[in-house]
Design an enzyme around this catalytic site. Structure first.
Site, PDB file in Angstrom:
ATOM      1  N   CYS A  60       0.834  -1.213   0.000  1.00 12.99           N
ATOM      2  CA  CYS A  60       0.000   0.000   0.000  1.00 12.99           C
ATOM      3  C   CYS A  60       0.865   1.257   0.000  1.00 12.99           C
ATOM      4  O   CYS A  60       0.586   2.217  -0.719  1.00 12.99           O
ATOM      5  CB  CYS A  60      -0.928   0.019   1.206  1.00 12.99           C
ATOM      6  SG  CYS A  60      -2.090  -1.350   1.242  1.00 12.99           S
ATOM      7  N   SER A  61       1.905   1.228   0.794  1.00 10.68           N
ATOM      8  CA  SER A  61       2.822   2.361   0.863  1.00 10.68           C
ATOM      9  C   SER A  61       3.507   2.567  -0.493  1.00 10.68           C
ATOM     10  O   SER A  61       3.559   3.681  -1.009  1.00 10.68           O
ATOM     11  CB  SER A  61       3.860   2.127   1.965  1.00 10.68           C
ATOM     12  OG  SER A  61       4.720   3.225   2.081  1.00 10.68           O
TER      13      SER A  61
END
Length: 168
Positions: A60-61
Site C-alpha cells: 500500500c505504501s
C-alpha cells in the site's frame, strides 16, 4: 461479481461493482483535516483513485508513493486520490513521513461510503480491497482494476495510460 482474495482466502466485497462506462457513484470520505470530501469536490478534473487497505503496509505504501511520483507529471487537470480506511491522523502522519504531497489521502473509516459505492469494502476485515479507478471529467468510469489478490500490486502502467488518454 468480482472475486477477490486476501492472502489467498476468498473475501466478500460489499456494494456494487462498477464498470467502465458507468456513472461514478458519489461517496463521502474524510480529509486528513476531518472535512467531508465527495466526488463533486474534484468535479471537472480527471480523477485517478487509488484504493489501498492500509498505508501502513508495504504494498500500500509503495502503491501510494508510485502514484505520488506520477502525479506531478499528470498536469493540473488530474486529481490523484488515495482512499483507505486508515484514520485521517494516521494518513497525515504517513504523508508527512513520506513527503507525499502530490496525492490526497482520504479516509473511508467512518462509513465505508466509498467502499460500498465502488464495491470494494471487504466484509470480513472492514478494509478496502486494492483497486484503481479512473474517473473522467464528466464523472464517468474510464478505467477499473479490482486487484484479484489484495496483497498484490495493481497495474500501474495501465492506470497511468488511462489517465493520459483522457488528458491528451
Amino acid at each position: 461479481m468480482v472475486s477477490v482474495t486476501f492472502k489467498q482466502n476468498p473475501v466478500t466485497l460489499l456494494g456494487k461493482e462498477v464498470t467502465v462506462g458507468d456513472k461514478a457513484p458519489d461517496f463521502t470520505v474524510l480529509s486528513n483535516g476531518l472535512k467531508p470530501v465527495t466526488l463533486d469536490d474534484s468535479k471537472g478534473k480527471v480523477r485517478l483513485i487509488s484504493v489501498v487497505p492500509s498505508l501502513d503496509t508495504g504494498v500500500c505504501s509503495l502503491q501510494t508513493k508510485k502514484f505520488n511520483e506520477e502525479a506531478s507529471s499528470l498536469g493540473d487537470d488530474v486529481e490523484v486520490l488515495t482512499i483507505s480506511v486508515d484514520l485521517p491522523f494516521a494518513q497525515a502522519r504517513w504523508v508527512k513521513a513520506e513527503d507525499a504531497n502530490n496525492v490526497k489521502t482520504l479516509s473511508d473509516h467512518r462509513d465505508l461510503s466509498f467502499g460500498e459505492a465502488f464495491g470494494v469494502a471487504i466484509n470480513e476485515l472492514r478494509l478496502l480491497a486494492r483497486s484503481i479507478f479512473v474517473v473522467d471529467k464528466d464523472d464517468n468510469i474510464a478505467y477499473v482494476e479490482y486487484v484479484k489478490e489484495v496483497t498484490d500490486h495493481p497495474d500501474y502502467d495501465k492506470a497511468i495510460e488511462a489517465v493520459k488518454k483522457l488528458t491528451e
